[in-house]
Design a protein around this motif. Sequence first.
Motif, PDB file in Angstrom:
ATOM      1  N   LEU A 342       0.820  -1.205   0.000  1.00  0.00           N
ATOM      2  CA  LEU A 342       0.000   0.000   0.000  1.00  0.00           C
ATOM      3  C   LEU A 342       0.855   1.257   0.000  1.00  0.00           C
ATOM      4  CD1 LEU A 342      -2.743  -1.157   2.525  1.00  0.00           C
ATOM      5  CD2 LEU A 342      -2.915  -1.041   0.032  1.00  0.00           C
ATOM      6  N   VAL A 343       1.939   1.263   0.772  1.00  0.00           N
ATOM      7  CA  VAL A 343       2.856   2.402   0.748  1.00  0.00           C
ATOM      8  C   VAL A 343       3.459   2.561  -0.644  1.00  0.00           C
ATOM      9  CG1 VAL A 343       5.037   3.301   1.646  1.00  0.00           C
ATOM     10  CG2 VAL A 343       3.368   2.311   3.213  1.00  0.00           C
ATOM     11  N   GLY A 344       3.741   1.435  -1.300  1.00  0.00           N
ATOM     12  CA  GLY A 344       4.269   1.486  -2.661  1.00  0.00           C
ATOM     13  C   GLY A 344       3.290   2.106  -3.644  1.00  0.00           C
ATOM     14  N   VAL A 345       2.011   1.779  -3.524  1.00  0.00           N
ATOM     15  CA  VAL A 345       0.999   2.382  -4.400  1.00  0.00           C
ATOM     16  C   VAL A 345       0.896   3.880  -4.142  1.00  0.00           C
ATOM     17  CG1 VAL A 345      -1.450   2.429  -5.002  1.00  0.00           C
ATOM     18  CG2 VAL A 345      -0.303   0.239  -4.624  1.00  0.00           C
ATOM     19  N   LYS A 348       3.845   5.542  -5.710  1.00  0.00           N
ATOM     20  CA  LYS A 348       3.747   5.503  -7.167  1.00  0.00           C
ATOM     21  C   LYS A 348       2.768   6.552  -7.686  1.00  0.00           C
ATOM     22  CE  LYS A 348       2.580   2.265 -10.911  1.00  0.00           C
ATOM     23  NZ  LYS A 348       2.125   0.873 -11.205  1.00  0.00           N
ATOM     24  N   LYS A 349       1.662   6.739  -6.986  1.00  0.00           N
ATOM     25  CA  LYS A 349       0.629   7.661  -7.461  1.00  0.00           C
ATOM     26  C   LYS A 349       0.847   9.093  -6.970  1.00  0.00           C
ATOM     27  CE  LYS A 349      -1.414   4.273  -9.485  1.00  0.00           C
ATOM     28  NZ  LYS A 349      -1.356   4.146 -10.959  1.00  0.00           N
ATOM     29  N   ALA A 350       1.298   9.244  -5.724  1.00  0.00           N
ATOM     30  CA  ALA A 350       1.450  10.584  -5.153  1.00  0.00           C
ATOM     31  C   ALA A 350       2.850  11.152  -5.322  1.00  0.00           C
ATOM     32  CB  ALA A 350       1.086  10.562  -3.670  1.00  0.00           C
ATOM     33  N   GLY A 351       3.827  10.271  -5.595  1.00  0.00           N
ATOM     34  CA  GLY A 351       5.194  10.736  -5.793  1.00  0.00           C
ATOM     35  C   GLY A 351       5.937  11.054  -4.516  1.00  0.00           C
ATOM     36  N   SER A 352       5.368  10.697  -3.364  1.00  0.00           N
ATOM     37  CA  SER A 352       6.018  10.993  -2.086  1.00  0.00           C
ATOM     38  C   SER A 352       5.511  10.018  -1.030  1.00  0.00           C
ATOM     39  CB  SER A 352       5.732  12.429  -1.653  1.00  0.00           C
ATOM     40  OG  SER A 352       6.258  12.696  -0.376  1.00  0.00           O
ATOM     41  N   ARG A 353       6.374   9.767  -0.026  1.00  0.00           N
ATOM     42  CA  ARG A 353       5.974   9.004   1.158  1.00  0.00           C
ATOM     43  C   ARG A 353       6.064   9.873   2.412  1.00  0.00           C
ATOM     44  NH1 ARG A 353       9.887   5.152  -1.108  1.00  0.00           N
ATOM     45  NH2 ARG A 353      11.311   5.941   0.494  1.00  0.00           N
ATOM     46  N   ASP A 354       6.336  11.155   2.230  1.00  0.00           N
ATOM     47  CA  ASP A 354       6.570  12.071   3.345  1.00  0.00           C
ATOM     48  C   ASP A 354       5.239  12.487   3.970  1.00  0.00           C
ATOM     49  OD1 ASP A 354       7.324  14.068   5.097  1.00  0.00           O
ATOM     50  OD2 ASP A 354       8.850  14.877   3.744  1.00  0.00           O
ATOM     51  N   LEU A 355       5.097  12.243   5.262  1.00  0.00           N
ATOM     52  CA  LEU A 355       3.859  12.585   5.959  1.00  0.00           C
ATOM     53  C   LEU A 355       3.640  14.089   6.054  1.00  0.00           C
ATOM     54  CD1 LEU A 355       3.943   9.964   8.870  1.00  0.00           C
ATOM     55  CD2 LEU A 355       2.622   9.863   6.745  1.00  0.00           C
ATOM     56  N   ASP A 356       4.678  14.888   5.802  1.00  0.00           N
ATOM     57  CA  ASP A 356       4.524  16.343   5.795  1.00  0.00           C
ATOM     58  C   ASP A 356       4.042  16.865   4.444  1.00  0.00           C
ATOM     59  OD1 ASP A 356       5.413  16.525   8.432  1.00  0.00           O
ATOM     60  OD2 ASP A 356       7.522  16.615   7.810  1.00  0.00           O
ATOM     61  N   ASN A 441      -3.950  16.118  -7.999  1.00  0.00           N
ATOM     62  CA  ASN A 441      -4.310  15.431  -9.245  1.00  0.00           C
ATOM     63  C   ASN A 441      -3.598  14.083  -9.309  1.00  0.00           C
ATOM     64  OD1 ASN A 441      -5.975  17.554 -10.406  1.00  0.00           O
ATOM     65  ND2 ASN A 441      -4.050  18.703 -10.687  1.00  0.00           N
ATOM     66  N   LEU A 442      -4.153  13.112  -8.626  1.00  0.00           N
ATOM     67  CA  LEU A 442      -3.522  11.800  -8.552  1.00  0.00           C
ATOM     68  C   LEU A 442      -3.905  10.950  -9.761  1.00  0.00           C
ATOM     69  CD1 LEU A 442      -4.115  10.968  -4.782  1.00  0.00           C
ATOM     70  CD2 LEU A 442      -2.015  11.784  -5.844  1.00  0.00           C
ATOM     71  N   PRO A 443      -2.943  10.167 -10.289  1.00  0.00           N
ATOM     72  CA  PRO A 443      -3.290   9.240 -11.367  1.00  0.00           C
ATOM     73  C   PRO A 443      -4.272   8.179 -10.884  1.00  0.00           C
ATOM     74  CG  PRO A 443      -0.909   9.524 -11.162  1.00  0.00           C
ATOM     75  CD  PRO A 443      -1.524  10.153  -9.950  1.00  0.00           C
TER      76      PRO A 443
END
Length: 499
Positions: A342-345, A348-356, A441-443
């Motif tokens: 789920l973090v990978g998706v 991939k879609k949002a371009g970031s894993r940063d909670l900020d 604007n998420l894919p």
Amino acid sequence: MLSALILLPLLGAALIGFWPAEISGKLSRTVALLFSSIIFLWSVLLAIKFNPGEASQQFTEFIPWIDSLGLDYNLGIDGLSLPLLLLNGLLTGIAIYSSDQSLQRPRFYYSLILLLNAGVTGAFLAQDLLLFFLFYELELIPLYLLIAIWGGARRSYAATKFLIYTAVSGILILASFLGMVWLSGSDSFALASLNATTLPLATQLLLLGGILVGFGIKIPLFPFHTWLPDAHVEASTPISVLLAGVLLKLGTYGLLRFGMNLLPEAWSYLAPWLATWAVISVLFGSSCAIAQTDMKKMVAYSSIGHMGYVLLAAAAATPLSTLGAVMQMISHGLISALLFLLVGVVYKKAGSRDLDVIKGLLNPEKGLPVIGSLMVLGVMASAGVPGMVGFISEFIVFRGSYPVFPVQTLISIIGTGLTAVYFLILMDRAFFGRLSAQVINLPRVFWSDRIPAIILAVLIVIFGIQPAWLVRWTEPTITAMVNTQNVAAAVSLNKESGD
């Protein structure tokens, strides 16, 4: 039947890697998926034919190999290794399916994943210490290359760090295995023959020290954990799924099979210290997870805490706690694989894993509502919410460990509360609230991205509601192993005190 589980991935890797003509990445992925599906279905067939009421090894295969070294090709499966074998087959297929179809050098990539599967499978099936070590080392190079070639910006550093730590782990484990054979006077590395030997307590303590540190690095436990966050952050999503879901279990499996089982007197002697070590790992991993802003690193640190529960249960060494240790290995494999997918998706879609940066991903119109809903299920399972496999595994661990180590168990339960804290932080900052401008604007997320996570989510709920489907395979083996271990430890320690 067991050799097929090792030969099939090797054949698949050779077929993809050495195909005489140039083949596309899509065809390579299809062939790898075909072989991984056959491997998993073969594992399911073994599970169907497996006799749950028999505690000893089943479907055994024995071929003399190198007599001068005491090395034989000796395979078997019991209630301890069967669930892990099924988990390995399932997550290998999911990792292949979830891999980016546009990745570079696909033939090499899929060949390495199948080689990794063969090494892990061989380690779970090996009934010879030296054979186990060979398979244990076999998985090292494929995983190193998978991180070093297809990882993130700091992949070289993370892969090298992983290689060094794991190499030290292998050296310590091999030294302990050699010591067991030489000091016992055995002419074989066969697990069955070493089970019948008894070493002095001082010797056992020395050998167990090497095993604890060696497998402690692999699990990993504090303070040998520092390679894990780097490896997870830099590895691609499918490799993180395999790393957390399967490869860490080689460490906990090794502690049960070769530490508790072969060195029972030393294990009982050190048990209070092992329980304390488990508590430290649980609290440290959970505290570090709370401090993270990278979603992937947060999930990575959570593994340190949850693997500490396995050590606590193994230290208690009651039939119930050890059964809980096996359950915790399986539940953590399923839950951590789901969370990393789920973090990978999201990445991939949002371009970031940063909670900020990312917020409001549960937005039903412009966010990732299905992925967010699955994330809610995953964090609830990890936090031990009833009705999911994480709850029942942790409950069995605590219920079985409390009579032996009440203080350590009660402190470890704090870890479940801390798990809820850091995952609530993740959910609140990344999924709730207004959708942030950076991810407005998420894919589109296709069902192909959701299917692996849905499969894992369904299994997490099914085994949470009906854990007996897991317990029935494991309980007879664990009960026999623990009873034998406790009797041997009591007899030996009584002799030591009498002397």
